[in-house]
Write a protein that holds these residues in place. Structure first.
Motif, PDB file in Angstrom:
ATOM      1  N   HIS A  50     117.250 112.655  40.699  1.00  0.00           N
ATOM      2  CA  HIS A  50     117.281 113.567  41.843  1.00  0.00           C
ATOM      3  C   HIS A  50     115.951 113.431  42.600  1.00  0.00           C
ATOM      4  N   ALA A  51     116.017 112.945  43.808  1.00  0.00           N
ATOM      5  CA  ALA A  51     114.805 112.609  44.565  1.00  0.00           C
ATOM      6  C   ALA A  51     113.896 113.828  44.727  1.00  0.00           C
ATOM      7  N   GLY A  52     112.595 113.579  44.669  1.00  0.00           N
ATOM      8  CA  GLY A  52     111.617 114.647  44.872  1.00  0.00           C
ATOM      9  C   GLY A  52     111.040 115.194  43.575  1.00  0.00           C
ATOM     10  N   PHE A  53     111.585 114.761  42.443  1.00  0.00           N
ATOM     11  CA  PHE A  53     111.082 115.238  41.152  1.00  0.00           C
ATOM     12  C   PHE A  53     110.720 114.030  40.285  1.00  0.00           C
ATOM     13  N   PRO A  54     109.546 113.441  40.513  1.00  0.00           N
ATOM     14  CA  PRO A  54     109.199 112.201  39.811  1.00  0.00           C
ATOM     15  C   PRO A  54     109.184 112.344  38.287  1.00  0.00           C
ATOM     16  N   ASP A  55     108.922 113.570  37.779  1.00  0.00           N
ATOM     17  CA  ASP A  55     108.944 113.757  36.322  1.00  0.00           C
ATOM     18  C   ASP A  55     110.299 114.280  35.844  1.00  0.00           C
ATOM     19  N   GLY A  56     111.265 114.329  36.748  1.00  0.00           N
ATOM     20  CA  GLY A  56     112.587 114.836  36.388  1.00  0.00           C
ATOM     21  C   GLY A  56     112.641 116.352  36.514  1.00  0.00           C
ATOM     22  N   ILE A  57     113.890 116.869  36.497  1.00  0.00           N
ATOM     23  CA  ILE A  57     114.053 118.335  36.548  1.00  0.00           C
ATOM     24  C   ILE A  57     115.256 118.740  35.708  1.00  0.00           C
ATOM     25  N   ASN A  58     115.083 119.838  34.995  1.00  0.00           N
ATOM     26  CA  ASN A  58     116.170 120.391  34.192  1.00  0.00           C
ATOM     27  C   ASN A  58     117.213 121.027  35.121  1.00  0.00           C
ATOM     28  N   GLY A  59     118.486 120.893  34.778  1.00  0.00           N
ATOM     29  CA  GLY A  59     119.562 121.386  35.646  1.00  0.00           C
ATOM     30  C   GLY A  59     119.483 122.880  35.896  1.00  0.00           C
ATOM     31  N   ASN A  60     119.221 123.667  34.831  1.00  0.00           N
ATOM     32  CA  ASN A  60     119.148 125.126  35.018  1.00  0.00           C
ATOM     33  C   ASN A  60     117.952 125.518  35.875  1.00  0.00           C
ATOM     34  N   GLU A  61     116.860 124.754  35.730  1.00  0.00           N
ATOM     35  CA  GLU A  61     115.683 125.070  36.552  1.00  0.00           C
ATOM     36  C   GLU A  61     115.976 124.781  38.028  1.00  0.00           C
ATOM     37  N   LEU A  62     116.673 123.675  38.269  1.00  0.00           N
ATOM     38  CA  LEU A  62     117.033 123.345  39.655  1.00  0.00           C
ATOM     39  C   LEU A  62     117.909 124.459  40.255  1.00  0.00           C
ATOM     40  N   LEU A  63     118.895 124.908  39.462  1.00  0.00           N
ATOM     41  CA  LEU A  63     119.781 125.988  39.945  1.00  0.00           C
ATOM     42  C   LEU A  63     118.976 127.259  40.222  1.00  0.00           C
ATOM     43  N   GLU A  64     118.054 127.583  39.320  1.00  0.00           N
ATOM     44  CA  GLU A  64     117.239 128.797  39.488  1.00  0.00           C
ATOM     45  C   GLU A  64     116.411 128.714  40.773  1.00  0.00           C
ATOM     46  N   ARG A  65     115.820 127.531  41.004  1.00  0.00           N
ATOM     47  CA  ARG A  65     115.024 127.365  42.235  1.00  0.00           C
ATOM     48  C   ARG A  65     115.903 127.541  43.480  1.00  0.00           C
ATOM     49  N   MET A  66     117.106 126.998  43.418  1.00  0.00           N
ATOM     50  CA  MET A  66     118.007 127.107  44.580  1.00  0.00           C
ATOM     51  C   MET A  66     118.476 128.543  44.780  1.00  0.00           C
ATOM     52  N   ARG A  67     118.751 129.245  43.663  1.00  0.00           N
ATOM     53  CA  ARG A  67     119.171 130.663  43.774  1.00  0.00           C
ATOM     54  C   ARG A  67     118.048 131.479  44.399  1.00  0.00           C
ATOM     55  N   GLU A  68     116.818 131.186  43.979  1.00  0.00           N
ATOM     56  CA  GLU A  68     115.660 131.916  44.511  1.00  0.00           C
ATOM     57  C   GLU A  68     115.508 131.639  46.010  1.00  0.00           C
ATOM     58  N   GLN A  69     115.689 130.363  46.387  1.00  0.00           N
ATOM     59  CA  GLN A  69     115.554 129.996  47.814  1.00  0.00           C
ATOM     60  C   GLN A  69     116.624 130.704  48.649  1.00  0.00           C
ATOM     61  N   ALA A  70     117.865 130.728  48.146  1.00  0.00           N
ATOM     62  CA  ALA A  70     118.953 131.401  48.883  1.00  0.00           C
ATOM     63  C   ALA A  70     118.652 132.904  48.985  1.00  0.00           C
ATOM     64  N   ALA A  71     118.172 133.485  47.874  1.00  0.00           N
ATOM     65  CA  ALA A  71     117.909 134.934  47.847  1.00  0.00           C
ATOM     66  C   ALA A  71     116.834 135.324  48.865  1.00  0.00           C
ATOM     67  N   ARG A  72     115.887 134.428  49.107  1.00  0.00           N
ATOM     68  CA  ARG A  72     114.827 134.742  50.095  1.00  0.00           C
ATOM     69  C   ARG A  72     115.410 135.001  51.478  1.00  0.00           C
ATOM     70  N   TYR A  73     116.574 134.462  51.748  1.00  0.00           N
ATOM     71  CA  TYR A  73     117.218 134.666  53.058  1.00  0.00           C
ATOM     72  C   TYR A  73     118.377 135.659  52.948  1.00  0.00           C
ATOM     73  N   GLY A  74     118.418 136.357  51.809  1.00  0.00           N
ATOM     74  CA  GLY A  74     119.401 137.433  51.649  1.00  0.00           C
ATOM     75  C   GLY A  74     120.716 136.998  51.033  1.00  0.00           C
ATOM     76  N   ALA A  75     120.835 135.742  50.625  1.00  0.00           N
ATOM     77  CA  ALA A  75     122.103 135.281  50.037  1.00  0.00           C
ATOM     78  C   ALA A  75     122.028 135.408  48.522  1.00  0.00           C
ATOM     79  N   MET A  76     122.674 136.444  48.003  1.00  0.00           N
ATOM     80  CA  MET A  76     122.623 136.722  46.567  1.00  0.00           C
ATOM     81  C   MET A  76     123.896 136.233  45.897  1.00  0.00           C
ATOM     82  N   ARG A  77     123.744 135.473  44.823  1.00  0.00           N
ATOM     83  CA  ARG A  77     124.907 135.062  44.027  1.00  0.00           C
ATOM     84  C   ARG A  77     125.497 136.301  43.348  1.00  0.00           C
ATOM     85  N   GLU A  78     126.804 136.489  43.488  1.00  0.00           N
ATOM     86  CA  GLU A  78     127.469 137.602  42.802  1.00  0.00           C
ATOM     87  C   GLU A  78     128.281 137.026  41.650  1.00  0.00           C
TER      88      GLU A  78
END
Ligand SMILES: Cc1cc2nc3c(=O)[nH]c(=O)nc-3n(C[C@H](O)[C@H](O)[C@H](O)COP(=O)(O)OP(=O)(O)OC[C@H]3O[C@@H](n4cnc5c(N)ncnc54)[C@H](O)[C@@H]3O)c2cc1C
Length: 306
Positions: A50-78
């Motif tokens: 996955h481009a942008g993560f030269p040391d790799g990234i764990n799948g759950n961590e990637l999801l958490e980062r994306m959930r946090e980014q969406a939440a900053r704009y008010g989009a909350m996963r239900e």
């Protein structure tokens, strides 16, 4: 069901659904995102492609980062499982058990579920995945098994093509039938012979971590491999699309146009559930296109202005 319809309801909060949520929330649209918490990405111990993560990234961590980014704009996963989807006139009705929500558009980002080897214990499956002894995606992580001892669990055309693909990474490769004898026609047998891929008959069972390998029983005795790739197919989660009348392929993948709209106007789809490459980058790219098309469709119906 009260109030005005949402601009868009996203079903699924994997890489596709969350990317769409970030885009749509940043377009100042009213959205909801329902998810039952079984993203394929949560199975990824470390993604190295996955481009942008030269040391790799764990799948759950990637999801958490994306959930946090969406939440900053008010989009909350239900955390809700969508049980039905229908369209009446211009409105979509999204049912979660005894609740119904409605929206002008819907994006399906429901993904697929890989079939696991039969009889594998949950704990063994989890440990083997985490240790990279069990892998499901040669395009993603074939590189990590370079020159290792690898088995593909499968047979027929699917097993043959997965084994052929992995031959690009290692010569120590066996195709193991999950049930009894292999089911291989002359063409498959010739391809496997030409590539020097060994065939082993099943049935397989008794999966266990032994040392740094995954071991299991076959008709030819107990064997152990550095990595095992099940090539046992997957369930495509397109039942909501079908309930709403959208066209799917024979395998069940949702058919979409260039802008990710299905055959039902206003119903969009992105990610693994759509025909095409099952990869995070593809899911994210499709979601960006779908979200922008959704925004432009809504703008044709009413001015989108501050
Ligand atoms: C072991 C493994 C390793 C992988 N490694 C890589 C890698 O290194 N690089 C890479 O690019 N890809 C990798 N992949 C593939 C990657 O995980 C998928 O391509 C990606 O997750 C697809 O995203 P998606 O959003 O389409 O679907 P998913 O991530 O599967 O998300 C779908 C979401 O929809 C939800 N959902 C489904 N139905 C409903 C419903 N009815 N109601 C509510 N929610 C629903 C699910 O709960 C889930 O959260 C790997 C996959 C596996 C299994």
């Amino acid at each position: 069901m009260t109030g005005a319809p949402d601009d868009c309801i996203i079903i699924g909060a994997g890489p596709a659904g969350l990317t769409a949520a970030i885009y749509l929330a940043r377009f100042h649209l009213s959205i909801r995102i329902f998810d039952c918490g079984t993203s394929r990405a949560s199975w990824i111990p470390t993604s190295h492609n996955h481009a942008g993560f030269p040391d790799g990234i764990n799948g759950n961590e990637l999801l958490e980062r994306m959930r946090e980014q969406a939440a900053r704009y008010g989009a909350m996963r239900e955390p809700k499982k969508v049980t039905d989807l229908s369209k009446d006139g211009e409105a979509f009705f999204v049912t979660c058990g005894n609740e119904t929500f409605y929206a002008h558009t819907v994006l399906l980002a429901t993904g697929v579920v890989n079939h696991r080897p039969k009889g594998i214990d949950d704990a063994v499956h989890q440990q083997a995945l985490a240790a990279g002894l069990l892998r499901y995606c040669p395009i993603c992580d074939g590189y990590e098994v370079t020159d290792k001892k690898v088995a593909v669990l499968g047979t027929g055309d699917h097993g043959t093509s997965e084994a052929q693909f992995l031959r690009g990474y290692t010569s120590d490769l066996a195709l193991v039938s999950p049930h009894g004898d292999h089911d291989l026609d002359d063409t498959c047998s010739a391809k496997l012979d030409e590539a020097g891929i060994v065939r082993i008959a099943g049935p397989c069972g008794g999966f266990a971590l032994e040392g740094k390998q995954l071991a299991f029983d076959t008709a030819e005795g107990r064997m152990a491999f550095d990595s095992v790739y099940p090539a046992l197919g997957s369930t495509i989660r397109s039942e909501l699309a079908q309930a709403c009348g959208a066209k799917t392929t024979e395998e069940g993948c949702i058919k979409v146009g260039d802008h990710l709209e299905t055959s039902v106007p206003g119903l969009f789809a992105a990610g693994d559930v759509v025909v095409g490459l099952d990869q995070i980058s593809h899911a994210m790219g499709q979601a960006g296109v779908a979200a922008t098309a959704i925004r432009n469709r809504l703008a044709e119906q009413r001015p989108l202005r501050r």
